[in-house]
Write a protein that holds these residues in place. Sequence first.
Motif, PDB file in Angstrom:
ATOM      1  N   UNK A  53       8.447 -10.268  -7.910  1.00  7.20           N
ATOM      2  CA  UNK A  53       7.581  -9.923  -9.038  1.00  7.20           C
ATOM      3  C   UNK A  53       6.619  -8.689  -8.292  1.00  7.20           C
ATOM      4  N   UNK A  54       6.503  -7.810  -9.151  1.00  8.46           N
ATOM      5  CA  UNK A  54       5.450  -6.455  -8.790  1.00  8.46           C
ATOM      6  C   UNK A  54       4.812  -6.223  -9.961  1.00  8.46           C
ATOM      7  N   UNK A  55       3.621  -6.307 -10.152  1.00  8.10           N
ATOM      8  CA  UNK A  55       2.939  -5.771 -11.287  1.00  8.10           C
ATOM      9  C   UNK A  55       2.108  -4.302 -10.856  1.00  8.10           C
ATOM     10  N   UNK A  56       2.361  -3.335 -11.756  1.00 11.01           N
ATOM     11  CA  UNK A  56       2.147  -2.063 -11.551  1.00 11.01           C
ATOM     12  C   UNK A  56       1.353  -1.488 -12.698  1.00 11.01           C
ATOM     13  N   UNK A  57       0.062  -1.151 -12.387  1.00 14.46           N
ATOM     14  CA  UNK A  57      -0.695  -0.690 -13.538  1.00 14.46           C
ATOM     15  C   UNK A  57      -1.997  -0.001 -12.894  1.00 14.46           C
ATOM     16  N   UNK A  58      -2.857  -0.077 -13.944  1.00 18.49           N
ATOM     17  CA  UNK A  58      -4.189   0.535 -13.569  1.00 18.49           C
ATOM     18  C   UNK A  58      -5.517  -0.324 -13.665  1.00 18.49           C
ATOM     19  N   UNK A  59      -6.544   0.015 -12.860  1.00 20.67           N
ATOM     20  CA  UNK A  59      -7.809  -0.898 -12.892  1.00 20.67           C
ATOM     21  C   UNK A  59      -9.081  -0.222 -12.953  1.00 20.67           C
ATOM     22  N   UNK A  60      -9.929  -0.685 -13.118  1.00 17.75           N
ATOM     23  CA  UNK A  60     -11.391  -0.375 -13.035  1.00 17.75           C
ATOM     24  C   UNK A  60     -12.172  -0.936 -11.457  1.00 17.75           C
ATOM     25  N   UNK A  61     -13.089  -0.140 -11.065  1.00 19.58           N
ATOM     26  CA  UNK A  61     -13.867  -0.825  -9.796  1.00 19.58           C
ATOM     27  C   UNK A  61     -14.977  -0.501  -9.546  1.00 19.58           C
ATOM     28  N   UNK A  62     -15.560  -0.987  -8.562  1.00 20.84           N
ATOM     29  CA  UNK A  62     -16.904  -0.572  -8.160  1.00 20.84           C
ATOM     30  C   UNK A  62     -16.919  -0.221  -6.570  1.00 20.84           C
ATOM     31  N   UNK A 130     -10.525  -4.721 -11.405  1.00 21.71           N
ATOM     32  CA  UNK A 130     -10.398  -5.539 -12.618  1.00 21.71           C
ATOM     33  C   UNK A 130      -9.420  -5.003 -13.460  1.00 21.71           C
ATOM     34  N   UNK A 131      -8.581  -5.913 -13.951  1.00 21.69           N
ATOM     35  CA  UNK A 131      -7.504  -5.642 -14.882  1.00 21.69           C
ATOM     36  C   UNK A 131      -7.709  -6.713 -16.047  1.00 21.69           C
ATOM     37  N   UNK A 132      -6.485  -6.753 -16.828  1.00 24.69           N
ATOM     38  CA  UNK A 132      -6.360  -7.810 -18.051  1.00 24.69           C
ATOM     39  C   UNK A 132      -5.092  -8.621 -17.891  1.00 24.69           C
ATOM     40  N   UNK A 133      -4.264  -8.392 -16.768  1.00 25.81           N
ATOM     41  CA  UNK A 133      -2.985  -9.177 -16.856  1.00 25.81           C
ATOM     42  C   UNK A 133      -2.674  -9.917 -15.361  1.00 25.81           C
ATOM     43  N   UNK A 134      -3.013  -9.599 -14.206  1.00 24.69           N
ATOM     44  CA  UNK A 134      -2.549  -9.694 -12.817  1.00 24.69           C
ATOM     45  C   UNK A 134      -2.808 -11.111 -12.601  1.00 24.69           C
ATOM     46  N   UNK A 135      -3.902 -11.839 -12.980  1.00 17.85           N
ATOM     47  CA  UNK A 135      -4.254 -13.234 -12.514  1.00 17.85           C
ATOM     48  C   UNK A 135      -3.063 -13.955 -13.155  1.00 17.85           C
ATOM     49  N   UNK A 136      -3.001 -14.249 -14.534  1.00 22.27           N
ATOM     50  CA  UNK A 136      -1.991 -14.774 -15.226  1.00 22.27           C
ATOM     51  C   UNK A 136      -0.479 -14.635 -14.571  1.00 22.27           C
ATOM     52  N   UNK A 137      -0.100 -13.334 -14.212  1.00 26.30           N
ATOM     53  CA  UNK A 137       1.279 -13.235 -13.601  1.00 26.30           C
ATOM     54  C   UNK A 137       1.300 -13.747 -12.211  1.00 26.30           C
ATOM     55  N   UNK A 138      -0.116 -13.720 -11.237  1.00 19.36           N
ATOM     56  CA  UNK A 138      -0.025 -14.220 -10.072  1.00 19.36           C
ATOM     57  C   UNK A 138       0.147 -15.890 -10.073  1.00 19.36           C
ATOM     58  N   UNK A 139      -0.431 -16.597 -11.204  1.00 19.11           N
ATOM     59  CA  UNK A 139      -0.481 -17.738 -11.445  1.00 19.11           C
ATOM     60  C   UNK A 139       0.968 -18.325 -11.701  1.00 19.11           C
ATOM     61  N   UNK A 140       1.819 -17.532 -12.479  1.00 21.07           N
ATOM     62  CA  UNK A 140       3.013 -17.904 -12.939  1.00 21.07           C
ATOM     63  C   UNK A 140       3.979 -17.982 -11.744  1.00 21.07           C
ATOM     64  N   UNK A 141       3.696 -16.891 -10.969  1.00 22.10           N
ATOM     65  CA  UNK A 141       4.681 -16.726  -9.547  1.00 22.10           C
ATOM     66  C   UNK A 141       4.350 -17.799  -8.708  1.00 22.10           C
ATOM     67  N   UNK A 142       2.973 -18.158  -8.415  1.00 26.42           N
ATOM     68  CA  UNK A 142       2.663 -19.515  -7.672  1.00 26.42           C
ATOM     69  C   UNK A 142       3.241 -20.443  -8.083  1.00 26.42           C
ATOM     70  N   UNK A 143       3.286 -20.788  -9.359  1.00 25.48           N
ATOM     71  CA  UNK A 143       3.870 -22.227  -9.866  1.00 25.48           C
ATOM     72  C   UNK A 143       5.473 -22.163  -9.715  1.00 25.48           C
ATOM     73  N   UNK A 144       5.808 -20.800  -9.885  1.00 17.47           N
ATOM     74  CA  UNK A 144       7.569 -20.732  -9.550  1.00 17.47           C
ATOM     75  C   UNK A 144       7.886 -20.532  -8.322  1.00 17.47           C
ATOM     76  N   UNK A 145       7.051 -20.241  -7.503  1.00 18.83           N
ATOM     77  CA  UNK A 145       7.229 -19.971  -5.978  1.00 18.83           C
ATOM     78  C   UNK A 145       8.065 -18.570  -5.735  1.00 18.83           C
ATOM     79  N   UNK A 146       7.615 -17.599  -6.478  1.00 20.08           N
ATOM     80  CA  UNK A 146       8.045 -16.124  -6.549  1.00 20.08           C
ATOM     81  C   UNK A 146       7.125 -15.355  -5.838  1.00 20.08           C
TER      82      UNK A 146
END
Length: 187
Positions: A53-62, A130-146
Amino acid sequence: MKKIIVLQALKEEEAVLPQIEGYEIERIYTGCGKVPAALELLRGITKQRPDVVINIGTVGTREYHVGDIVICDKFVDRDLNPLCIYGIVSRVSADTKHPIIEKISSGNPIGTCSTGDSFVTSELKDGDVCDMEAFAQALVCQQEKIPFVAIKYVTDIVGQNSVAAWEEKLTEARIGLSKFLEKTFNY
């Protein structure tokens, strides 16, 4: 044939992904926020389990500059992390052991993504971007071993009119992400 799920929050962030030999690509638009991101990913996994699974998107940063591409393999839920309550998972390291992810990560900055359900407009803690989605997706993938990775284009500097800057940079982000993907997968 192997399968890749590519996640993007909004159609306005869509990057052109070249065909990758031996892989079928399914693009899923999740909408903004952690809950829609997790739900749409789970629906995609349920239809046909992907190899990566690949998340592609935009972020803010410092930490980086507008226009930089940052590859994220660690994720923090900035909404839950301050609570420090036993049993709450607020940090995830993605499984990146996959040839596609290794190709994406090779020679690129690797960062930690702070995810929350709001724009960060003043101070960024617990992450490089920082974004608004990636943590949730990473957690799902971790739980599903993907295996999972996020490819992020920096659109704004936190504390410098982030929301307006993000909207103005969406076209540049699409172009920058598309060029990055073409260069990465043009064997």
